[in-house]
Design an enzyme around this catalytic site. Sequence first.
Site, short mmCIF file in Angstrom:
data_model
loop_
_atom_site.label_atom_id
_atom_site.label_comp_id
_atom_site.label_asym_id
_atom_site.label_seq_id
_atom_site.Cartn_x
_atom_site.Cartn_y
_atom_site.Cartn_z
CB CYS A 47 -0.92 0.01 1.22
SG CYS A 47 -0.04 0.09 2.80
CD GLU A 85 -5.54 -4.26 3.68
OE1 GLU A 85 -5.42 -3.53 4.67
OE2 GLU A 85 -4.55 -4.65 3.01
NE ARG A 144 -4.38 -1.54 9.34
CZ ARG A 144 -3.10 -1.27 9.57
NH1 ARG A 144 -2.78 -0.57 10.64
NH2 ARG A 144 -2.15 -1.69 8.76
NE ARG A 201 -4.56 -0.23 5.60
CZ ARG A 201 -4.02 0.82 6.22
NH1 ARG A 201 -4.70 1.96 6.29
NH2 ARG A 201 -2.82 0.74 6.76
#
Length: 320
Positions: free
Chosen positions: A73, A111, A156, A158
């Site tokens: 990412c 993800e 978090r 995502r």
Amino acid sequence: MFNVVSLFAGIGGICLGFRQAGFNICWANEKDHAACLTYRHNLGDRYLVEGDIKKINENSIPKADVLAAGFPCQSFSIAGAGKGFSDPRGELFFDVVRVASAIQPKVIFLENVENLMEHDNGHTFQVIYSSLVELGYLIRYRAMPTHEYANIPQTRRRIYIVAVSNYELCNRFRFPDPVPLTTSALDWLDRKNMQPDIYYYSRDTAFERYVRSMVTDDRYIYRIYNGSVIKLKNRKCPTLTATMCTPQNAAVIKDSFGVRRLTLRESLKFQGFPKDYYFPKTIDIQSAYKQIGNSVSVPVIFRIAKNIHTILLGDNNNSQ
């Protein structure tokens, strides 16, 4: 039992979530040697292939019902370089496409950071979306913050992408609903027992004196980012990142014995790993923090995987 092929497996967060949902991991790949040591220590090594995915022939990978990939990412994150597909790590998405084309899974699960949708004015996400559509998949995606979907107080954020091979499966798939957050981050911390010295800012250096002078309230978690100390008033743990492997980028608290970083056990807990999941003795603390930051929120993975399992089970029953 439905089979999963897992790319960029890291320390096994995605694999663990799918296992918990009733899937069998039949093949997994990770390049980083230290991450592979942790993976094997906790999940075994029967199916883990260590090495660069670019050097692995896609025809050697077994067929599977699901292809899962938490592809790197950093190329798309706000905190990272943000170079997207011009970064070699960003190009790894196309290895997902290459493998998917070869093994033809019913479902592709991806993800990545939430900023993936906005990166390069949306062009990056459009390339990913179009690449999956060209393989014949229908796409569903949702940004799912951990504190809203796992009852874990970590901020978090995502994006989760579920690409499905036919209309009926896609029409039946649903992302899980949000769940109430019932605890604050401080409830998850052990502040009454002294931790090993390595976690405390106790040395007589200018930086550690500065940290101690700023972290004075035991009612809050603080974030150290690029050397600056920020008090967090949202009752949540900040996003755990790979850069927290250094004291200059960390989540910090004041406990009964001093000012310290979150421990490795606390950090794993904020990612939703079980109590028996830990690191082999060959992993140093910097590598361990990095591995946690590069991993995923396991309970969010589990909830999505459970819904994927439900549609595949229904498809199996309909075909019999």
